[in-house]
Write a protein that holds these residues in place. Sequence first.
Motif, PDB file in Angstrom:
ATOM      1  N   LYS A 188       7.029  67.625  16.240  1.00  0.00           N
ATOM      2  CA  LYS A 188       8.209  67.197  16.995  1.00  0.00           C
ATOM      3  C   LYS A 188       9.266  68.295  17.015  1.00  0.00           C
ATOM      4  O   LYS A 188       9.854  68.584  18.065  1.00  0.00           O
ATOM      5  N   PHE A 247      10.575  70.296  20.266  1.00  0.00           N
ATOM      6  CA  PHE A 247      12.009  70.279  20.560  1.00  0.00           C
ATOM      7  C   PHE A 247      12.514  71.707  20.792  1.00  0.00           C
ATOM      8  O   PHE A 247      13.205  71.981  21.770  1.00  0.00           O
ATOM      9  N   THR A 289      14.198  58.444  31.643  1.00  0.00           N
ATOM     10  CA  THR A 289      14.684  57.744  30.446  1.00  0.00           C
ATOM     11  C   THR A 289      15.216  56.364  30.811  1.00  0.00           C
ATOM     12  O   THR A 289      14.938  55.386  30.107  1.00  0.00           O
ATOM     13  N   TYR A 324      16.084  66.546  23.551  1.00  0.00           N
ATOM     14  CA  TYR A 324      15.829  65.345  22.753  1.00  0.00           C
ATOM     15  C   TYR A 324      15.148  64.274  23.605  1.00  0.00           C
ATOM     16  O   TYR A 324      14.132  63.704  23.214  1.00  0.00           O
ATOM     17  N   THR A 383      11.535  65.306  24.619  1.00  0.00           N
ATOM     18  CA  THR A 383      10.514  65.266  23.569  1.00  0.00           C
ATOM     19  C   THR A 383      10.362  63.889  22.936  1.00  0.00           C
ATOM     20  O   THR A 383       9.307  63.591  22.380  1.00  0.00           O
ATOM     21  N   SER A 384      11.355  63.034  23.049  1.00  0.00           N
ATOM     22  CA  SER A 384      11.271  61.729  22.385  1.00  0.00           C
ATOM     23  C   SER A 384      10.145  60.871  22.953  1.00  0.00           C
ATOM     24  O   SER A 384       9.530  60.097  22.233  1.00  0.00           O
ATOM     25  N   GLU A 393       5.513  58.882  21.590  1.00  0.00           N
ATOM     26  CA  GLU A 393       5.500  57.413  21.566  1.00  0.00           C
ATOM     27  C   GLU A 393       4.127  56.909  21.935  1.00  0.00           C
ATOM     28  O   GLU A 393       3.364  57.473  22.573  1.00  0.00           O
TER      29      GLU A 393
END
Length: 80
Positions: free
Chosen positions: A10, A14, A40, A72, A75-76, A80
Motif C-alpha cells: 500500500k 501510494f 469515489t 490516497y 490507492t484506497s 479492497e
Amino acid sequence: MSMHEIESEKVRMFRYVISRFSLLGPQQLMEAKEKIKERTMEICRLDPSEFQELFEDLQKENNWDDISAMAYFETSVMFE
C-alpha cells in the motif's frame, strides 16, 4: 500475503501514485482529480459536498497537498 506485506505494498503504491500525479500538468491534474472524485463518490455513495469535506479533512489532518489526497483515494480502492 501477510499484513506487513500488504501494508508495504500500500505504501509503495501510494508513493508511486504521488510520483505519477506530480508529473501531470495543471489541466491534467484537474482532470485526474475530477475522475477520482466521480469514482469515489460512486463507490462510497458520497455526494459532492461529502467528498469535498473528506478531501479537505485528509489534507488538514495529514498536512497533505492535493496530490497526496488524490493518491490516497486512488490507492484506497486498489486493496479492497
